[in-house]
Each structure stands twice: as C-alpha cells, then as structure tokens.
Design a protein around this motif. Structure first.
Motif, PDB file in Angstrom:
ATOM      1  N   HIS A  78      52.243  11.540   8.826  1.00 32.35           N
ATOM      2  CA  HIS A  78      52.664  10.303   8.152  1.00 32.35           C
ATOM      3  C   HIS A  78      54.112   9.859   8.429  1.00 32.35           C
ATOM      4  CE1 HIS A  78      48.928  10.684   6.030  1.00 32.35           C
ATOM      5  NE2 HIS A  78      49.297  11.824   5.481  1.00 32.35           N
ATOM      6  N   ILE A  79      55.016  10.818   8.632  1.00 36.92           N
ATOM      7  CA  ILE A  79      56.433  10.424   8.803  1.00 36.92           C
ATOM      8  C   ILE A  79      56.717  10.101  10.268  1.00 36.92           C
ATOM      9  CG2 ILE A  79      58.849  11.036   8.355  1.00 36.92           C
ATOM     10  CD1 ILE A  79      57.024  10.931   5.822  1.00 36.92           C
ATOM     11  N   GLN A  80      56.410  11.039  11.143  1.00 36.90           N
ATOM     12  CA  GLN A  80      56.782  10.847  12.556  1.00 36.90           C
ATOM     13  C   GLN A  80      56.147   9.617  13.210  1.00 36.90           C
ATOM     14  OE1 GLN A  80      56.398  14.734  14.464  1.00 36.90           O
ATOM     15  NE2 GLN A  80      57.401  15.689  12.703  1.00 36.90           N
ATOM     16  N   PRO A  81      54.901   9.238  12.866  1.00 36.57           N
ATOM     17  CA  PRO A  81      54.314   8.053  13.512  1.00 36.57           C
ATOM     18  C   PRO A  81      55.087   6.752  13.232  1.00 36.57           C
ATOM     19  CG  PRO A  81      52.605   9.371  12.465  1.00 36.57           C
ATOM     20  CD  PRO A  81      53.915   9.950  12.020  1.00 36.57           C
ATOM     21  N   GLN A  82      55.916   6.740  12.202  1.00 34.36           N
ATOM     22  CA  GLN A  82      56.662   5.510  11.884  1.00 34.36           C
ATOM     23  C   GLN A  82      57.795   5.238  12.882  1.00 34.36           C
ATOM     24  OE1 GLN A  82      57.089   5.055   7.254  1.00 34.36           O
ATOM     25  NE2 GLN A  82      57.391   7.191   7.836  1.00 34.36           N
ATOM     26  N   ARG A  83      58.150   6.279  13.657  1.00 35.03           N
ATOM     27  CA  ARG A  83      59.219   6.151  14.667  1.00 35.03           C
ATOM     28  C   ARG A  83      58.976   4.965  15.591  1.00 35.03           C
ATOM     29  NH1 ARG A  83      59.996   7.742  19.938  1.00 35.03           N
ATOM     30  NH2 ARG A  83      61.846   9.012  20.360  1.00 35.03           N
TER      31      ARG A  83
END
Ligand SMILES: Nc1ncnc2c1ncn2[C@@H]1O[C@H](COP(=O)(O)OP(=O)(O)O)[C@@H](O)[C@H]1O
Ligand SMILES: O=C(COP(=O)(O)O)[C@H](O)[C@H](O)COP(=O)(O)O
Length: 317
Positions: A173-178
């Motif tokens: 969930h966090i890293q894909p927002q990069r």
C-alpha cells in the motif's frame, strides 16, 4: 510573495512515505520558510480508523487503507481546497488512542503528511505538488527505532516487531504510491559511511516531468562537481527522469552559494528566507543538514511558483 486573496484556493503540498521516512522533518522546514501563519498542517495519521489496541486485536496495521478513514480524508482535502474549514479527527501518537476532533482552518498553503495520502485518484487530484520520501530502508529503521523509543513509548524490540508486522502492507500500500509523485526524495548514507544517519547523508531527488522543475544550470555551474550533480536517467518503471544528487559532504560555503542561487530563482519570496535543514539526530540533538536544507528549498520553489500562477490566474478572471 504576491498578496494572496482571502478567497484564493490554498496551494496543497503532499509529503507521503512510510513511518519515520522523514515526512515531518522535511515539511517542518518548508512550513518555516512559508511562515507558520500561512501554512496549515494536516497529518493523515489522524484519520486512523482504530486505536492501537484495536488494531492489534483485529490484526490491521496503520498502513492498511481499511484501517483508515480514507473517504473522510478525501472529503476534508476537497473542503480545504475550496477554502472551507474542517472538523478533523485526532490520533494521539504517544498513547495510541483516538482523541477529540479539532477544527482546522485553511491557510494559503496546506501541507498534508501521511502514509496513504495518494491512495485514491480523488486524493491525488487535490495536490499541487506531490512528494514521496523513500530513505534507504536500513536508515529508516534506525530513524524509527530512535524516534519511537524516544517519543512514543516503544522499546527497540516492540519497534522491530511492529516493522515486521507492517512490512507486507508497506509493500502493498505505501510503496506503490511512489509512482504518483512529482518528486521522489531519497536520503541514504554514502557507501563509504554506512553508519551515517544525520547531517552527512546524501540525498537524491528524482524529478519527474509532471512539474516544470527549476533551471539548475547556474546552480550546477557554481556547484561544479562539489556536491551537486544532475543527470538524465530512467526510473524503475523505465520512464526518463532527471536525477539530482546532493552530497552530505558538500561544504558549508558551497551549500550557502547553492542556496543563494536557488533563492534567486524565486525573487518574489526572498523575504521569506529562514534557517533551513534542521533535524533531530538519532541521539536527540538538534542538528543542521545541508542536503535537507536544499531539498526543502527546492520543494518550496514549486509552492511559490504555484502561488504566483494562481495569483496571475485570479488577475485574468
Ligand atoms: N533528512 C533527515 N536527516 C537526518 N535525520 C532525519 C531526516 N529526516 C528524518 N530524520 C530522522 O528520522 C526521524 C523520523 O523522521 P520524521 O520526520 O519524524 O518521519 P515521519 O514524519 O515520516 O514519520 C527524525 O526524528 C530524525 O531523527
Ligand atoms: O505508522 C504510523 C505513522 O506514523 P509516522 O509516519 O509518524 O511514523 C502510524 O500512525 C503510527 O505508527 C500508529 O501506529 P502506532 O500508534 O501503533 O505506532
């Protein structure tokens, strides 16, 4: 800085990344430049759906969108964008509980820090400038251990357990927002100083073409090979990006010269000069980092440009 009309829509900056990735440290200096009276800060952690004990009981982490009121955050960002105040929830990090809601008035600039603030299209559409912070992962662990033990009542073992529990959600969930960020900021130690965690860290900015970045030509000429380097590269998704590297070994005078040149690119804001690059090191001591200062200034450049563009648009309406 142009005068900002009372009814102007705020300029909204997003600073997204995992826990202890340096969001508040980066944002703090940006708010100091713009002036705390002109900046409203919104912590997306306040939108946690459950308190710490409930999260543990039902097996949801703070990084899971289902463990957060993403829909309310989206609604609140839309209201702030329209210049409306909000009554926002509050999460108490020290005790891990939900506290009484607070009113937040919009200001000319809004800085939104959080784990999941680019999770939906509706959220992403609210931002003028989107930054994603992704420090070297070992470095983030050291930052989190020091911060959570000093300020949030954790033991080192509890922090490590929490990092293990969260790892899958960070990847999901966090890293894909990069991928949605205009600028990706990565602090990391130089290979020859792997234990560095403070002022000597290098920083790399990935500059995506989704924003018109400043012409760094004069800065590079003045900086030469001394601590400042810009190159064209390919991102992990294969797309071309500019990569700006600032060395943690840049000397004080060189950093000041680069700072002066950056300020000269936004003369409208030169009266806002403030001491930059402040952070608390892992021993708890107040310190200054040149790469952090220059990162804060480069991001502020975009906010000032966005405010000037909005002011011009108003004039033509
Ligand atoms: N750019 C930086 N340089 C040095 N140390 C930093 C930097 N950013 C963060 N830190 C360290 O990491 C800790 C956690 O950073 P913080 O900004 O609170 O992260 P977040 O807001 O993402 O949770 C800080 O207390 C500080 O010790
Ligand atoms: O991970 C984050 C974000 O914190 P930050 O980004 O400021 O590090 C959560 O809000 C807290 O850790 C909540 O979980 P807990 O209260 O259980 O630690």
């Amino acid at each position: 800085m142009p005068p900002i009309a009372a009814d102007a829509a705020p300029i909204i900056l997003g600073v997204v990344g995992d826990s202890a990735a340096g969001k508040s440290t980066l944002s703090g200096g940006i708010a100091a430049i713009l002036g705390h009276d002109r900046v409203a800060m919104l912590q997306a952690d306040d939108y946690h759906r459950y308190c710490r004990a409930e999260r543990r009981r039902i097996g949801v982490t703070a990084l899971d969108p289902d463990g957060n009121h993403i829909d309310i955050l989206e609604q609140h960002l839309c209201l702030l964008r329209q210049g409306q105040p909000i009554l926002k929830p509050v999460y108490d990090h020290v005790h891990g509980v939900l506290a009484a809601p607070e009113r937040l008035e919009p200001k000319p600039f809004v800085i939104v820090e959080g784990l999941l603030a680019y999770h939906t299209r509706g959220l992403r559409d609210c931002f003028d400038v989107k930054v994603f912070v992704e420090p070297d992962e070992d470095l983030r662990t050291r930052w989190k251990l020091a911060r959570d033990c000093a300020e949030r009542g954790y033991t080192a073992d509890l922090v490590r357990q929490s990092l293990d529990r969260r790892e899958a959600d960070s990847i999901a969930h966090i890293q894909p927002q990069r991928t949605f960020a205009d600028i990706v900021v990565r602090f990391a130690p130089a290979a020859e100083h792997p234990d560095e965690a403070g002022a000597g860290l290098n920083v790399r900015h990935l500059l995506r073409p989704t924003l018109p970045h400043p012409d760094l030509g004069p800065v590079l000429d003045a900086g030469g090979k001394n601590g400042f380097h810009l190159a064209l590269a390919r991102d992990s998704d294969g797309k071309p990006v500019d990569v700006l590297d600032i060395s943690g070994r840049i000397d004080g005078r060189r950093a000041k010269a680069v700072e002066d040149l950056l300020w000269s690119l936004i003369p409208e804001a030169s009266h806002l000069r403030a001491p930059l690059g402040r952070f608390t090191d892992i021993q708890g001591k107040a310190s200054i980092s040149h790469p952090l200062a220059l990162s804060q200034l480069l991001i502020t450049y975009h906010l000032v440009k966005a405010a000037l563009a909005a002011f011009r648009d108003q004039g033509t309406r």
